[in-house]
Design a protein around this motif. Sequence first.
Motif, short mmCIF file in Angstrom:
data_model
loop_
_atom_site.label_atom_id
_atom_site.label_comp_id
_atom_site.label_asym_id
_atom_site.label_seq_id
_atom_site.Cartn_x
_atom_site.Cartn_y
_atom_site.Cartn_z
N ALA A 16 0.83 -1.21 0.00
CA ALA A 16 0.00 0.00 0.00
C ALA A 16 0.86 1.25 0.00
O ALA A 16 0.61 2.20 -0.77
CB ALA A 16 -0.93 -0.01 1.21
N THR A 26 -4.87 6.35 -3.36
CA THR A 26 -5.16 5.36 -2.33
C THR A 26 -6.12 4.32 -2.87
O THR A 26 -6.93 4.60 -3.75
CB THR A 26 -5.78 6.02 -1.08
N GLY A 27 -5.99 3.10 -2.33
CA GLY A 27 -6.88 2.01 -2.75
C GLY A 27 -7.36 1.24 -1.54
O GLY A 27 -7.18 1.66 -0.40
N PHE A 28 -7.95 0.08 -1.80
CA PHE A 28 -8.55 -0.69 -0.70
C PHE A 28 -7.50 -1.19 0.28
O PHE A 28 -7.79 -1.39 1.46
CB PHE A 28 -9.37 -1.85 -1.26
N LEU A 29 -6.25 -1.40 -0.20
CA LEU A 29 -5.21 -1.84 0.72
C LEU A 29 -4.93 -0.79 1.79
O LEU A 29 -4.61 -1.12 2.94
CB LEU A 29 -3.92 -2.16 -0.03
N THR A 32 -7.55 -1.19 4.38
CA THR A 32 -7.31 -2.43 5.12
C THR A 32 -6.23 -2.24 6.17
O THR A 32 -6.38 -2.62 7.34
CB THR A 32 -6.91 -3.56 4.16
N GLU A 288 -4.14 2.14 -11.89
CA GLU A 288 -5.37 2.09 -11.09
C GLU A 288 -5.01 1.39 -9.78
O GLU A 288 -4.58 0.24 -9.77
CB GLU A 288 -6.44 1.31 -11.84
N ASN A 290 -6.37 -0.05 -7.13
CA ASN A 290 -6.93 -1.30 -6.62
C ASN A 290 -6.43 -2.51 -7.41
O ASN A 290 -6.00 -3.51 -6.83
CB ASN A 290 -8.45 -1.24 -6.64
N SER A 293 -2.74 -2.91 -6.82
CA SER A 293 -2.50 -3.46 -5.49
C SER A 293 -2.67 -4.97 -5.47
O SER A 293 -1.86 -5.70 -4.88
CB SER A 293 -3.45 -2.82 -4.47
N LEU A 294 -3.74 -5.46 -6.11
CA LEU A 294 -4.00 -6.90 -6.13
C LEU A 294 -2.87 -7.67 -6.82
O LEU A 294 -2.40 -8.70 -6.31
CB LEU A 294 -5.32 -7.18 -6.84
#
Length: 347
Positions: A16, A26-29, A32, A288, A290, A293-294
Motif C-alpha cells: 500500500a 489510495t486504494g482498498f489496501l 485495510t 489504477e 486497486n 494493489s492486487l
Amino acid sequence: MAKGLSIFLVVIMYCAASIGEDTGKTGFLHWTIAFAMPFRMPEFFLISGLFLSQVIDRSWRDYADRRAVHYIYFYALWASIHIILKIALAQHDLSDALTSLALATVEPYGVWWFIYMLAFFSLSSKLLHELKAPHWATLTCAAALQISSVHTGSYLIDQFAAYFVYFYAGYVFAPLLFQLASWTQTHRAAAAGILLIWALVNATLVFTPGFRLDPVHIQMGWAALPGLHLLAAFAGAIAIIIAASLLVGLPGTGWLRQLGAQSLVVYVAFVIPMGIARTLLLGIGLDEPNLLSLVVLAVALTSPLVLWWITEKVGIGVFLFERPGWAHLSGAAKRSRGPSSGPITAK
C-alpha cells in the motif's frame, strides 16, 4: 495460522505504501491497513514471544545461536543484498552502499528491521531472565516506554521502546493465550461474537476525529492516543489469536497456514519482487490503485515461495533461506532444518 495473518498484513502495508508513493492514489489496501494500524506490528512481536519459555533456560551459547544469531544471519544477508542491488548497482554509488552497510550494523535497515529487533529483544529477555527480573516490573517499565512515545533519533532505541512490551508479554502470558486459543475452538460462536465486537471498537478507535489517510501515511484517530494505543494493540493481538483459532480447520484456509509456516521465506524476500512488479506494471500504464494493489500483492506473496521452492529443488542458493552450518555458534546444538524455523518460529 496466526503467523500467516501476520505476514499477510505486513506485505499489505508495504504494498500500500509503495503503490501510494508511486501513484499518489489510495486504494482498498490503504483502508485495510488503516484498520490494522493499532495491532499490525504489536501482534507480530507478541506471537514471536509465545514460545520463548521453551528455550530461555538453555545455555547462553545455545540460546544466542537459536534466538539471535539465527535472525542476525538473515538480516545481514538480505539487507546486504538489497543495499548492493539498490544502491551499489542501480544507483552506481559504491560509497553510499558501503556507508549504508556500515550503518545497518547498528541501525535496523529497511523492512528487515523486524528481524534485527527480534535478535535484540531475545537477548534482552535472556538477560532479564538471568537477572531474575520480576515479570511485572519488566512489563510495567516496557509499557511505560511504549506510552512515552520515545523519540531519540536512534531507530534501534525508539523501536525497542515501542515494541518490546509486546514481545515480552507474549513470553509472559503465553499460557493464558494458549488457553484462549483452546477455548475459542470449543466456543466458536461466542468467540466470533467477541471478534465482531472487537472489530467495531477497533474501527471506531481508528476512524475517529484525527484520522487521516493519504497515499503514503496513515494517521489514526483516538487509537493513536498514548495508553489507548497500547490497549488497542493488545486487543488486536488477542483478536488475531482468536481469528486464527477460528480459521483452523475451515476449508480453503490451508494456504494461510502454509504462508505462516514459510513466514521467513516471505518476510526476507518479498521486497525485491514487489518493487520489480510495481515498476513493470506502472511502466505499461497500469496505475489504477486497486488492480495494481492486487497484482503486486500476489507477486509479493508468491515470488519468495517460488524462489524458495527452486532453491530446494536445484540445491543452489539454499543459503538464502536456510542458515548454513558455518553460521552457527561453535558448540551450539543445531536447530531443525527448514524455512519454518524463521523469524516467528514456533520453537
